[in-house]
Design a protein around this motif. Structure first.
Motif, short mmCIF file in Angstrom:
data_model
loop_
_atom_site.label_atom_id
_atom_site.label_comp_id
_atom_site.label_asym_id
_atom_site.label_seq_id
_atom_site.Cartn_x
_atom_site.Cartn_y
_atom_site.Cartn_z
N TYR A 284 0.83 -1.21 0.00
CA TYR A 284 0.00 0.00 0.00
C TYR A 284 0.86 1.26 0.00
CZ TYR A 284 -3.46 3.47 1.23
OH TYR A 284 -4.25 4.58 1.22
N ASN A 285 1.86 1.29 0.87
CA ASN A 285 2.74 2.47 0.93
C ASN A 285 3.50 2.69 -0.36
OD1 ASN A 285 1.98 3.20 3.51
ND2 ASN A 285 3.59 2.01 4.48
N LYS A 286 3.90 1.59 -1.01
CA LYS A 286 4.66 1.71 -2.26
C LYS A 286 3.80 2.25 -3.40
CE LYS A 286 7.78 -0.79 -5.28
NZ LYS A 286 8.54 -1.99 -5.51
N TYR A 287 2.54 1.83 -3.45
CA TYR A 287 1.66 2.18 -4.57
C TYR A 287 0.51 3.11 -4.17
CZ TYR A 287 4.19 -1.50 -6.93
OH TYR A 287 5.19 -2.28 -7.48
N GLU A 288 0.63 3.78 -3.04
CA GLU A 288 -0.44 4.62 -2.54
C GLU A 288 -0.86 5.69 -3.55
OE1 GLU A 288 -1.53 7.39 1.32
OE2 GLU A 288 0.48 6.60 1.10
N SER A 289 0.11 6.33 -4.16
CA SER A 289 -0.24 7.38 -5.12
C SER A 289 -0.98 6.82 -6.33
CB SER A 289 1.01 8.13 -5.56
OG SER A 289 1.91 7.26 -6.20
#
Length: 116
Positions: A107-112
Motif C-alpha cells: 500500500y505504501n509503495k503504490y499509494e499514489s
C-alpha cells in the motif's frame, strides 16, 4: 486440480496435477488466512487505542480487494499455472502477517497509484 492432456499419436491420456496440496485444501486454507484471520485481527485492532494496527489492517483489505478482483478476471488463465494456489497461499500469508506487514508495504509503495 488435474489437467488432462491427450497424446493423439499414442492415444493416451496424461493426468497432471497442478497443485501439491489439492485445490480444495488450498482454497480452504486461503479462505482462513485471507479472510477469517484478518477479520479477527481487524476486530482486535478496532478495540485498541492505537491507530497503527488499524492502518495495517485497512491497508491489507485494500490490497487484498485489488488482488481478489484481479484474480477474478484472470482466473481462466491462472488455473493453468502449476502451483498457483500454493503461491497464492504464501502471498496471502506474507500479505497478512503481523511480522512482514506485506499489505502495508505494498500500500505504501503504490499509494499514489491507488489514489488516482
Amino acid at each position: 486440480e488435474k489437467i488432462i492432456a491427450r497424446n493423439s499419436a499414442a492415444g493416451q491420456e496424461v493426468h497432471i496435477d497442478t497443485t501439491m496440496i489439492g485445490w480444495w485444501l488450498s482454497k480452504f486454507l486461503a479462505m482462513i488466512f485471507s479472510v477469517l484471520y484478518p477479520a479477527f485481527e481487524s476486530y482486535k485492532a478496532i478495540k485498541t487505542k492505537s491507530t497503527e494496527d488499524d492502518i495495517q489492517w485497512l491497508s491489507y483489505w485494500v490490497i487484498f480487494g485489488i488482488f481478489t478482483m484481479g484474480e477474478f478476471f484472470l482466473d481462466i488463465v491462472i488455473c493453468w499455472i502449476p502451483l498457483y494456489y500454493e503461491a497464492k497461499l504464501i502471498f496471502i500469508l506474507w500479505l497478512g502477517s503481523s511480522y512482514t506487514k506485506g499489505g502495508l508495504l505494498i500500500y505504501n509503495k503504490y499509494e499514489s497509484s491507488i489514489d488516482h
